[in-house]
Design an enzyme around this catalytic site. Structure first.
Site: not given
Length: 312
Positions: A220, A290, A297, A300, A306
């Site tokens: 990363k 998230c 949620c 969102c 999702c």
């Protein structure tokens, strides 16, 4: 050398292959340039009427073409490979657009404390790249706010390869504390700085392979260093936020167990022009909406799209 009997071909098939090869590249054309194949077929048909057993033999010879097809299991594997090549998650474009909308304010910690904002923009390019790499090394298992504070103290102390090598371990530790695993990072920073001085003239490597070979530098960090320090998108940088969200949205064919496996799974299908955007987009989304525990949620835009959405 295999005989025609060993290879599974009849003598008639061998003679047919030999005649075909004799008319390949460089063979002399037939007189007048006329095509002979139709004539041969008419002659063979007439001969077949006179001799039924010969016609039956010719039909068997034509069936030999099937022997060149892939066996059934190989064709099945090829079909599966083609399906895998064309796989993409359901509704991913709409999910991505919704995340862009939710992230349009650019007000997550990563947006003002991320690696792009931790180095000194007035420093020489080589020093800026070194500072980018160090900020990435400090960021592992550490919140952006803590990493940014450590970088400020390091810059005030003097953040170049030479100055870090001249700093004793105790002082360096006090400057970067309380980043996660700070004692190990003191060791890695010193080792990496020595390698950069000896092998790269104080600069950082310009390839992922060389970057991940440095102590304390993972995939990363390497991909982010390539993007921020060198301006090259070499792959998707996947941290815990990207790993978590990609699995929740089912952006991987199967659930993955590590960020590196998630990176490989995403790169199989996500268009390359989006690779550079995904990290910052999903990291900020993971910081604000998230969340690892008790995701928001209800706020969102992807709650109906999702698979992992929780009821309010």
């Amino acid at each position: 050398m295999c005989s025609p009997r060993d290879s599974g071909l009849s003598m008639a098939a061998v003679r047919m292959m030999t005649r075909s090869r004799s008319r390949g590249l460089g063979a002399a054309p037939r007189r007048g340039g006329e095509e002979t194949a139709p004539l041969q077929r008419r002659e063979a048909a007439a001969e077949g009427k006179k001799n039924p057993s010969l016609a039956k033999h010719q039909r068997k010879t034509q069936k030999l073409k099937v022997a060149y097809e892939a066996p059934g299991h190989e064709k099945g594997e090829s079909h599966k490979a083609l399906e895998a090549l064309g796989w993409e998650p359901q509704d991913w474009r709409q999910q991505l657009e919704n995340i862009r909308t939710m992230r349009s304010g650019k007000d997550a910690p990563v947006d003002w404390l991320g690696v792009e904002h931790c180095h000194d923009p007035s420093a020489p390019p080589k020093v800026q790249r070194y500072q980018v790499l160090l900020s990435l090394m400090l960021s592992s298992q550490t919140k952006d706010q803590v990493t940014a504070g450590a970088m400020q103290r390091l810059r005030a102390h003097g953040l170049t390869v030479d100055s870090i090598l001249q700093t004793d371990d105790a002082t360096l530790g006090s400057l970067i504390y309380p980043v996660g695993f700070w004692r190990s990072k003191v060791k890695y920073i010193k080792q990496t700085s020595a390698i950069l001085q000896q092998r790269y003239g104080g600069d950082i490597p310009a390839s992922v392979a060389e970057l991940v070979a440095l102590p304390g530098v993972g995939p990363k960090m390497a991909h982010l260093a390539m993007a921020v320090a060198w301006g090259t998108v070499s792959g998707i940088a996947v941290d815990t936020h990207v790993h978590r969200i990609a699995n929740r949205l089912r952006w991987t064919r199967t659930m993955t167990t590590s960020p590196e496996k998630t990176r490989a799974a995403l790169e199989e299908w996500l268009p390359r022009e989006l690779w550079g955007e995904i990290n910052g987009l999903l990291v900020g989304f993971g910081q604000q909406t998230c969340l690892p525990v008790r995701p928001r949620c209800g706020a969102c835009l992807n709650r109906s799209l999702c698979p992992a959405a929780q009821s309010p």
